[in-house]
Motif scaffolding. Structure first.
Motif, PDB file in Angstrom:
ATOM      1  N   CYS A 153     -28.835 -15.842  31.791  1.00 39.09           N
ATOM      2  CA  CYS A 153     -30.103 -14.772  32.716  1.00 39.09           C
ATOM      3  C   CYS A 153     -30.790 -14.999  33.702  1.00 39.09           C
ATOM      4  O   CYS A 153     -30.992 -14.713  35.107  1.00 39.09           O
ATOM      5  N   GLY A 154     -31.443 -17.094  33.762  1.00 35.95           N
ATOM      6  CA  GLY A 154     -32.321 -16.948  34.790  1.00 35.95           C
ATOM      7  C   GLY A 154     -33.650 -15.901  35.614  1.00 35.95           C
ATOM      8  O   GLY A 154     -33.776 -15.631  36.112  1.00 35.95           O
ATOM      9  N   LEU A 238     -32.488  -8.378  28.488  1.00 38.82           N
ATOM     10  CA  LEU A 238     -31.768  -8.223  27.055  1.00 38.82           C
ATOM     11  C   LEU A 238     -31.061  -9.518  26.472  1.00 38.82           C
ATOM     12  O   LEU A 238     -29.129  -8.951  26.520  1.00 38.82           O
ATOM     13  N   VAL A 239     -31.467 -10.147  25.121  1.00 35.98           N
ATOM     14  CA  VAL A 239     -30.721 -10.732  24.619  1.00 35.98           C
ATOM     15  C   VAL A 239     -30.536  -9.881  23.071  1.00 35.98           C
ATOM     16  O   VAL A 239     -31.016  -9.413  21.802  1.00 35.98           O
ATOM     17  N   THR A 257     -28.238  -4.219  37.867  1.00 36.86           N
ATOM     18  CA  THR A 257     -28.166  -6.136  37.952  1.00 36.86           C
ATOM     19  C   THR A 257     -28.723  -6.871  37.790  1.00 36.86           C
ATOM     20  O   THR A 257     -28.743  -7.699  37.165  1.00 36.86           O
ATOM     21  N   GLY A 258     -29.300  -6.039  36.148  1.00 39.30           N
ATOM     22  CA  GLY A 258     -29.779  -6.686  34.756  1.00 39.30           C
ATOM     23  C   GLY A 258     -28.727  -7.797  34.396  1.00 39.30           C
ATOM     24  O   GLY A 258     -27.382  -7.256  34.270  1.00 39.30           O
ATOM     25  N   SER A 259     -29.484  -8.457  33.511  1.00 44.04           N
ATOM     26  CA  SER A 259     -28.622  -9.489  32.635  1.00 44.04           C
ATOM     27  C   SER A 259     -28.951  -8.988  31.028  1.00 44.04           C
ATOM     28  O   SER A 259     -29.677  -9.074  30.628  1.00 44.04           O
ATOM     29  N   HIS A 284     -24.948  -8.336  34.278  1.00 37.94           N
ATOM     30  CA  HIS A 284     -24.661  -9.728  34.253  1.00 37.94           C
ATOM     31  C   HIS A 284     -23.821  -9.934  32.840  1.00 37.94           C
ATOM     32  O   HIS A 284     -25.240  -9.781  31.750  1.00 37.94           O
ATOM     33  N   MET A 285     -22.958  -9.824  32.514  1.00 35.35           N
ATOM     34  CA  MET A 285     -22.242 -10.236  30.809  1.00 35.35           C
ATOM     35  C   MET A 285     -22.599 -11.670  30.197  1.00 35.35           C
ATOM     36  O   MET A 285     -21.587 -12.636  30.927  1.00 35.35           O
TER      37      MET A 285
END
Length: 319
Positions: A153-154, A238-239, A257-259, A284-285
């Motif tokens: 996720c950076g 979000l994990v 654009t979230g991960s 981003h998945m």
């Protein structure tokens, strides 16, 4: 020496047995006296699907008590953890080899044994500030959280991270997010656990959501994660440790654009997903399954720098 064996399907079928200690070491092997093992959800899953007897446990800590003639990475007396998947040292793993090499399954005996002989390449040294019990919690849960939040996720300072629950991976996600200078939102089904999470988060706390009382929590989380510019509300990262149909709530919580990192399947392996929300939000998945030795070593440097200690809730067994 004593070993634990899952003799047939089901965690209730674990038994204490005796076995011969490891034989002579090859030139690049080390012999580790296991002092503490930590149990994770995967241990239960493996036991419930056991097809033949095996030694369980992927996470542990011990001390080096023997060296092969060519060992250079560690010395006798060093405290070490075995890595989760011995075939994954750096870069991207070989998919088939990685799955077969992960500790605690029929193809790769786990840490619930008094002594283990293994390659010097598959152990990492433990920082002095951690206890054995704390270090034993790191190989699967902590490295998974690190790989998800930091590597894939950076994560960056000032971003918002949503943490699902207060299990092993999630607590590490919370601690890592706070140490990176992020704000956090936590979902839980128990208010007392939300209170514990709030205490751990300190000034990084945005708020908690009881997802038993608010099962459609995604839009609420998105509103809580306010964009100061007023343009792009929602969480940056979000994990997801739950899986199942709840994945759609995770998607609703995201900013554009979230991960979104997928780690667990507590609620099931399958879900009907709204794909429009994914490509409309340019999300981003990431699929996550622990990490490499390099991930582990980089994480340990970060943990030591920030003096982060795993949350050890309960110690059960001394045999």
């Amino acid at each position: 020496m004593r070993i634990a064996v899952v003799e047939s399907k089901g965690i209730e079928n674990i038994a204490l047995r005796h076995a011969a200690p490891p034989g002579p070491l090859t030139p690049h092997q080390v012999l580790v006296q296991i002092s503490v093992a930590s149990l994770v959800w995967r241990d239960l899953a493996e036991a419930n699907h056991a097809s033949k007897p095996y030694i369980p446990g992927s996470d542990g800590c011990g001390r080096v008590i023997g060296l092969g003639s060519g060992v250079t990475r560690v010395a006798v007396g060093d405290r070490v953890c075995p890595i989760f998947a011995p075939s994954w040292l750096d870069g991207e793993p070989d998919p088939a080899g990685y799955v077969r090499s992960a500790l605690g399954q029929p193809s790769s005996p786990g840490v619930l044994q008094e002594q283990m002989a293994m390659s010097e390449e598959v152990v990492v040294k433990v920082p002095e500030y951690l206890t054995d019990a704390e270090a034993a919690c790191l190989p699967c849960a902590a490295v998974t959280a690190w790989r998800a939040l930091v590597v894939e996720c950076g994560v960056q300072p000032g971003e918002t991270v949503l943490v699902q629950g207060t299990g092993g991976v999630s607590l590490f996600v919370l601690q890592l997010a706070v140490a990176h200078g992020c704000k956090v939102i936590v979902t839980e089904i128990f208010d007392d656990k939300l209170a514990i999470a709030q205490k751990l988060a300190g000034s990084a706390w945005i708020g908690g959501i009881n997802c038993r009382e608010t099962p459609a929590w995604g839009k609420l989380a998105k509103k809580m994660a306010v964009d100061p510019a007023g343009l792009n509300h929602g969480v940056h990262h979000l994990v997801d440790v739950v899986g199942g149909s709840g994945v759609n709530e995770s998607i609703k919580a995201m900013r554009n654009t979230g991960s979104l990192a997928f780690v667990g399947v507590l609620a099931g392996l399958e879900a009907k997903v709204n794909l429009f929300r994914i490509f409309q939000g340019r999300l981003h998945m990431h699929g996550i399954s622990a990490g490499s030795r390099r991930d582990f070593e980089q994480m340990l440097e970060f943990l030591e720098h920030h003096q982060i200690r795993p949350i050890v809730d309960l110690s059960l067994i001394h045999i």
